[in-house]
Write an enzyme that holds these catalytic residues in place. Structure first.
Site, PDB file in Angstrom:
ATOM      1  N   LYS A 201       0.831  -1.201   0.000  1.00  8.49           N
ATOM      2  CA  LYS A 201       0.000   0.000   0.000  1.00  8.49           C
ATOM      3  C   LYS A 201       0.876   1.265   0.000  1.00  8.49           C
ATOM      4  O   LYS A 201       2.090   1.161   0.043  1.00  8.49           O
ATOM      5  CB  LYS A 201      -0.966  -0.036   1.187  1.00  8.49           C
ATOM      6  CG  LYS A 201      -1.764  -1.353   1.303  1.00  8.49           C
ATOM      7  CD  LYS A 201      -2.850  -1.499   0.241  1.00  8.49           C
ATOM      8  CE  LYS A 201      -3.407  -2.897   0.066  1.00  8.49           C
ATOM      9  NZ  LYS A 201      -4.230  -3.435   1.134  1.00  8.49           N
TER      10      LYS A 201
HETATM   11  C1  LIG Z   1      -5.113  -4.653   1.603  1.00  6.15           C
HETATM   12  C2  LIG Z   1      -6.601  -4.607   1.658  1.00  6.15           C
HETATM   13  C3  LIG Z   1      -7.335  -4.912   2.804  1.00  6.15           C
HETATM   14  C4  LIG Z   1      -6.758  -5.567   4.017  1.00  6.15           C
HETATM   15  O1  LIG Z   1      -5.669  -4.970   4.531  1.00  6.15           O
HETATM   16  P1  LIG Z   1      -4.616  -5.823   5.402  1.00  6.15           P
HETATM   17  O2  LIG Z   1      -3.827  -4.731   6.036  1.00  6.15           O
HETATM   18  O3  LIG Z   1      -3.828  -6.644   4.449  1.00  6.15           O
HETATM   19  O4  LIG Z   1      -5.391  -6.621   6.373  1.00  6.15           O
HETATM   20  C5  LIG Z   1      -8.700  -4.706   2.798  1.00  6.15           C
HETATM   21  N1  LIG Z   1      -9.334  -4.260   1.695  1.00  6.15           N
HETATM   22  C6  LIG Z   1      -8.674  -3.996   0.562  1.00  6.15           C
HETATM   23  C7  LIG Z   1      -9.433  -3.499  -0.615  1.00  6.15           C
HETATM   24  C8  LIG Z   1      -7.288  -4.187   0.501  1.00  6.15           C
HETATM   25  O5  LIG Z   1      -6.634  -3.965  -0.647  1.00  6.15           O
END
Ligand SMILES: *Cc1c(COP(=O)(O)O)cnc(C)c1O
Length: 402
Positions: A201
């Site tokens: 991210k």
């Molecule tokens: C990455 C992601 C999550 C979950 O995040 P984590 O930190 O990996 O638990 C939830 N929703 C979307 C759309 C994501 O891309």
């Protein structure tokens, strides 16, 4: 000297380095000061429930324009906390776009609710407000808007829709930190917004997540929820010189550490620079692909500032001999590690078995799934690497041209 080691000097290393190193679709950027920030916490008194947690929360609140922010262990825990704060329980329906990561829907199920899948807009693959509206029933409690790929949803249509039907609007903005909708920052566009700090991210804490909101009762609920349902944390008790606490409801241990929050604070300072870089990479891809009729980048609304977690293209399969899987493998062979976001959630075996979902439920998402590829996009991707991706895409598309 061991002859086997000959040729492994500095020159050989340079040669290996410039050889075709594979390019991932996403990766973290960690700089020297990020490392120093984490090390500083390791030498301090508080590894968890310390001062870095509220400092990171305050910084994200300030950045997003949200009055409150609560940090948790990951983006999935943030979604779980948001569902808890929203009061989702058995019998409740929550509308979720089909084109998202499974966690968006899983969080509804964690609370005993039922995710109701709605289809997406064919141009942007964002939740289609008309499709969401069509799925509203007397049992609907909330709509989850997923800012897919980093593009904020159409909040000027989703907000009034939610208000008119007495629903909460919950933004899963795991892709979109740093994005804007009509000049308003992601994090302040919905009743509750969830963020993820996974390494792919925009900024990372290793694992990490946050919920932002304008409603103090939601923030307080999630603070308890991340700490076993207990009304105070270890540090606040230490400061007050008391052992006494009460567990008032069932919660979890979703606490993030101070090492992670120190990393997040350090990373957040760089976010504007990194978003600018992601946007510059997107412009370069846009220009390169504009003249190709075999590939179509997703549409971008003039109302948004896109945060480009992903750069997603659709292949015009009707003009190609191979399918998406063929293109995927050919690109991998060239060291371009593209990815697919996402298999529509309602097609996963769990959802088919538990909720009776399946093909035909969200045809736009299902068709898009056959065509999409996420190509490399991250702040430390160099112009040379972007050119290598473009060249590989052109070669593969040419080879597959019917
Ligand atoms: C990455 C992601 C999550 C979950 O995040 P984590 O930190 O990996 O638990 C939830 N929703 C979307 C759309 C994501 O891309």
């Amino acid at each position: 000297m061991n002859p086997a080691k000959k040729g492994r000097g500095p020159r050989a290393r340079v040669a290996r380095g410039s050889a075709r190193k594979s390019i991932p679709y996403a990766r973290q950027t960690i700089e020297k000061d990020d490392i120093a920030a984490v090390v500083e916490v390791l030498r301090s008194d508080w590894l968890t429930t310390g001062p870095k947690v509220p400092a990171f929360e305050k910084a994200v609140a300030q950045f997003t324009g949200a009055p409150y922010a609560v940090a948790v262990t990951n983006g999935t825990a943030a979604l779980h906390g948001a569902m808890f704060a929203a009061g989702i329980g058995p019998g409740d329906e929550v509308i979720v776009p089909a084109m998202t990561f499974a966690a968006s829907a899983n969080a509804v199920v964690f609370q005993g609710g039922t995710p109701i899948f709605a289809d997406v807009d064919p141009d942007t693959l964002l939740l289609d407000p008309a499709q969401a509206e069509a799925k509203i029933t007397p049992r609907t409690k909330a709509i989850i808007s997923v800012d897919y790929a980093g593009q904020p949803c159409d909040y000027d249509r989703l907000e009034p829709l939610a208000r008119e039907h007495g629903l909460l609007l919950i933004a899963d903005a795991a892709h979109a930190l740093g994005g804007e909708y009509k000049g308003r920052r992601v994090g302040s566009l919905a009743d509750l917004t969830t963020l993820s700090f996974h390494p792919v991210k925009q900024i990372t804490t290793g694992e990490g997540g946050m919920v932002t909101t304008a409603r103090p009762e939601f923030a307080e609920a999630i603070e308890r929820f991340r700490n076993h349902g207990i009304t105070s944390d270890h540090r606040s008790r230490a400061e007050r010189g008391t052992w006494f606490y009460e567990m008032v409801e069932l919660g979890y241990n979703y606490r993030i550490t101070d090492m992670q929050c120190a990393l997040g604070l350090s990373q957040l300072k760089k976010l504007p620079r990194w978003i600018a870089r992601r946007r510059a990479i997107a412009r370069r891809y846009d220009r390169a692909f504009a003249s190709l009729d075999t590939i179509h980048p997703l549409g971008v609304s003039p109302d948004v500032k896109h945060a480009y977690h992903l750069y997603v293209v659709r292949l015009a399969l009707e003009l190609l001999k191979g399918d998406r899987a063929t293109a995927y493998s050919m690109l991998r062979e060239k060291g371009i590690h593209v990815n697919v976001h996402y298999i529509p959630v309602h097609l996963h075996p769990f959802y088919r078995k538990r909720f009776g979902t399946g093909p035909g439920l969200c045809p736009v998402a299902e068709q898009a799934y056959e065509q999409i590829l996420s190509i490399p996009m991250y702040a430390s991707l160099s112009d040379g690497e972007v050119d290598r991706v473009i060249e590989a895409m052109e070669e593969v598309l040419q080879a597959l041209a019917a």
